[in-house]
Design a protein around this motif. Sequence first.
Motif, mmCIF file in Angstrom:
data_model
loop_
_atom_site.group_PDB
_atom_site.id
_atom_site.type_symbol
_atom_site.label_atom_id
_atom_site.label_comp_id
_atom_site.label_asym_id
_atom_site.label_seq_id
_atom_site.Cartn_x
_atom_site.Cartn_y
_atom_site.Cartn_z
ATOM 1 N N VAL A 28 0.850 -1.190 0.000
ATOM 2 C CA VAL A 28 0.000 0.000 0.000
ATOM 3 C C VAL A 28 0.891 1.247 0.000
ATOM 4 C CG1 VAL A 28 -1.787 1.255 1.249
ATOM 5 C CG2 VAL A 28 -1.761 -1.243 1.296
ATOM 6 N N LYS A 29 0.637 2.137 -0.931
ATOM 7 C CA LYS A 29 1.356 3.413 -0.982
ATOM 8 C C LYS A 29 0.313 4.520 -0.905
ATOM 9 C CE LYS A 29 5.116 5.596 -3.391
ATOM 10 N NZ LYS A 29 5.049 6.912 -3.326
ATOM 11 N N PRO A 30 0.069 5.016 0.293
ATOM 12 C CA PRO A 30 -0.942 6.065 0.437
ATOM 13 C C PRO A 30 -0.455 7.382 -0.177
ATOM 14 C CG PRO A 30 0.156 5.688 2.519
ATOM 15 C CD PRO A 30 0.693 4.668 1.560
ATOM 16 N N GLY A 31 -1.368 8.254 -0.448
ATOM 17 C CA GLY A 31 -1.018 9.554 -1.027
ATOM 18 C C GLY A 31 -0.171 10.387 -0.089
ATOM 19 N N LYS A 32 -0.323 10.157 1.183
ATOM 20 C CA LYS A 32 0.419 10.924 2.166
ATOM 21 C C LYS A 32 1.038 9.922 3.148
ATOM 22 C CE LYS A 32 -0.345 15.018 4.948
ATOM 23 N NZ LYS A 32 -1.359 15.911 5.474
ATOM 24 N N GLY A 33 2.290 10.072 3.435
ATOM 25 C CA GLY A 33 2.946 9.176 4.381
ATOM 26 C C GLY A 33 3.758 8.100 3.677
ATOM 27 N N ALA A 34 4.371 7.247 4.483
ATOM 28 C CA ALA A 34 5.255 6.197 3.964
ATOM 29 C C ALA A 34 4.460 4.979 3.501
ATOM 30 C CB ALA A 34 6.244 5.790 5.044
ATOM 31 N N ALA A 35 5.042 4.235 2.556
ATOM 32 C CA ALA A 35 4.416 3.008 2.065
ATOM 33 C C ALA A 35 4.523 1.916 3.133
ATOM 34 C CB ALA A 35 5.110 2.553 0.785
ATOM 35 N N PHE A 36 3.608 0.954 3.074
ATOM 36 C CA PHE A 36 3.632 -0.171 4.012
ATOM 37 C C PHE A 36 3.082 -1.411 3.324
ATOM 38 C CE2 PHE A 36 -0.282 2.188 4.682
ATOM 39 C CZ PHE A 36 -1.255 1.208 4.704
ATOM 40 N N VAL A 37 3.275 -2.564 3.972
ATOM 41 C CA VAL A 37 2.798 -3.838 3.437
ATOM 42 C C VAL A 37 1.851 -4.446 4.453
ATOM 43 C CG1 VAL A 37 3.437 -6.124 2.613
ATOM 44 C CG2 VAL A 37 4.938 -4.181 2.163
ATOM 45 N N ARG A 38 0.607 -4.674 4.040
ATOM 46 C CA ARG A 38 -0.411 -5.274 4.881
ATOM 47 C C ARG A 38 -0.409 -6.780 4.586
ATOM 48 N NH1 ARG A 38 -4.942 -2.147 3.443
ATOM 49 N NH2 ARG A 38 -4.393 -0.587 4.970
ATOM 50 N N THR A 39 -0.274 -7.625 5.615
ATOM 51 C CA THR A 39 -0.192 -9.073 5.395
ATOM 52 C C THR A 39 -1.201 -9.821 6.254
ATOM 53 O OG1 THR A 39 1.460 -9.375 7.138
ATOM 54 C CG2 THR A 39 2.286 -8.996 4.908
ATOM 55 N N LYS A 40 -1.522 -11.012 5.792
ATOM 56 C CA LYS A 40 -2.300 -11.961 6.579
ATOM 57 C C LYS A 40 -1.392 -13.168 6.749
ATOM 58 C CE LYS A 40 -6.716 -14.323 6.811
ATOM 59 N NZ LYS A 40 -7.997 -14.533 6.149
ATOM 60 N N LEU A 41 -1.059 -13.484 7.996
ATOM 61 C CA LEU A 41 -0.126 -14.562 8.308
ATOM 62 C C LEU A 41 -0.853 -15.711 8.985
ATOM 63 C CD1 LEU A 41 2.640 -12.299 9.886
ATOM 64 C CD2 LEU A 41 2.581 -13.164 7.558
ATOM 65 N N LYS A 42 -0.366 -16.934 8.747
ATOM 66 C CA LYS A 42 -0.941 -18.116 9.397
ATOM 67 C C LYS A 42 0.170 -18.846 10.126
ATOM 68 C CE LYS A 42 -3.430 -22.364 8.606
ATOM 69 N NZ LYS A 42 -3.996 -23.279 7.645
ATOM 70 N N SER A 43 -0.054 -19.143 11.398
ATOM 71 C CA SER A 43 0.935 -19.855 12.195
ATOM 72 C C SER A 43 0.979 -21.312 11.757
ATOM 73 C CB SER A 43 0.581 -19.779 13.676
ATOM 74 O OG SER A 43 1.406 -20.647 14.413
ATOM 75 N N LEU A 44 2.186 -21.815 11.482
ATOM 76 C CA LEU A 44 2.317 -23.213 11.089
ATOM 77 C C LEU A 44 2.293 -24.139 12.297
ATOM 78 C CD1 LEU A 44 4.970 -22.998 8.233
ATOM 79 C CD2 LEU A 44 2.504 -23.173 8.051
ATOM 80 N N LYS A 45 2.461 -23.589 13.498
ATOM 81 C CA LYS A 45 2.433 -24.410 14.710
ATOM 82 C C LYS A 45 1.023 -24.538 15.278
ATOM 83 C CE LYS A 45 7.186 -23.618 16.140
ATOM 84 N NZ LYS A 45 8.066 -23.055 17.145
ATOM 85 N N THR A 46 0.300 -23.417 15.328
ATOM 86 C CA THR A 46 -1.020 -23.429 15.961
ATOM 87 C C THR A 46 -2.172 -23.322 14.979
ATOM 88 O OG1 THR A 46 -1.001 -21.036 16.256
ATOM 89 C CG2 THR A 46 -0.081 -22.355 18.050
#
Length: 187
Positions: A28-46
């Motif tokens: 995500v690169k918003p018009g104002k501010g720094a870019a970031f990466v939004r993730t959905k993570l899944k635990s392989l243990k639980t």
Amino acid sequence: MASTADFKNGLCLEMNNDIWSIVEFQHVKPGKGAAFVRTKLKSLKTGKTLDKTFNAGEKVTTARVEKRPHQFIYKDDMGYNFMDSNSFEQLLIQESLIERPELLKEGQLVDILVHDETETPLAVELPPFVELMITYTEPGIKGDTATNTLKPATLETGATVMVPLFVDQDTMIKVDTRDGSYSERVK
């Protein structure tokens, strides 16, 4: 070590004394501010899922995870027994590491995710589709195929799947292992 620019689905990360697999990500690169990466993570243990946001360019620790082909042999009181397709060694896996154990059939080929450094099994990945025989379902009524009505069907593994009315007993069907739903009849 890797950065957020290296993210892809299936990449495994080490965080909070756990190993997480990236299910999906979005830069995500918003018009104002720094870019970031939004993730959905899944635990392989639980098996838990987590939504986490990383700053663009942030360094993360990757986990070395290997997919090894195995064949499902049988289930007993201790768990599920698999045989390594290369070395023929047997491996006992607990039910909690298998996404849809009710769709496992003897002789089924699967991939087992193994942490490369500790040699511990993390998860069992079934193929995207499995072909199974219907052992019991109510008979369909002739001409009753115009609607999208479903009926329950018991498979050879004991699992129950909702199928269309025109599917009969002793029919081979394809089942989607990601959500456990009927896909199509096997010709």
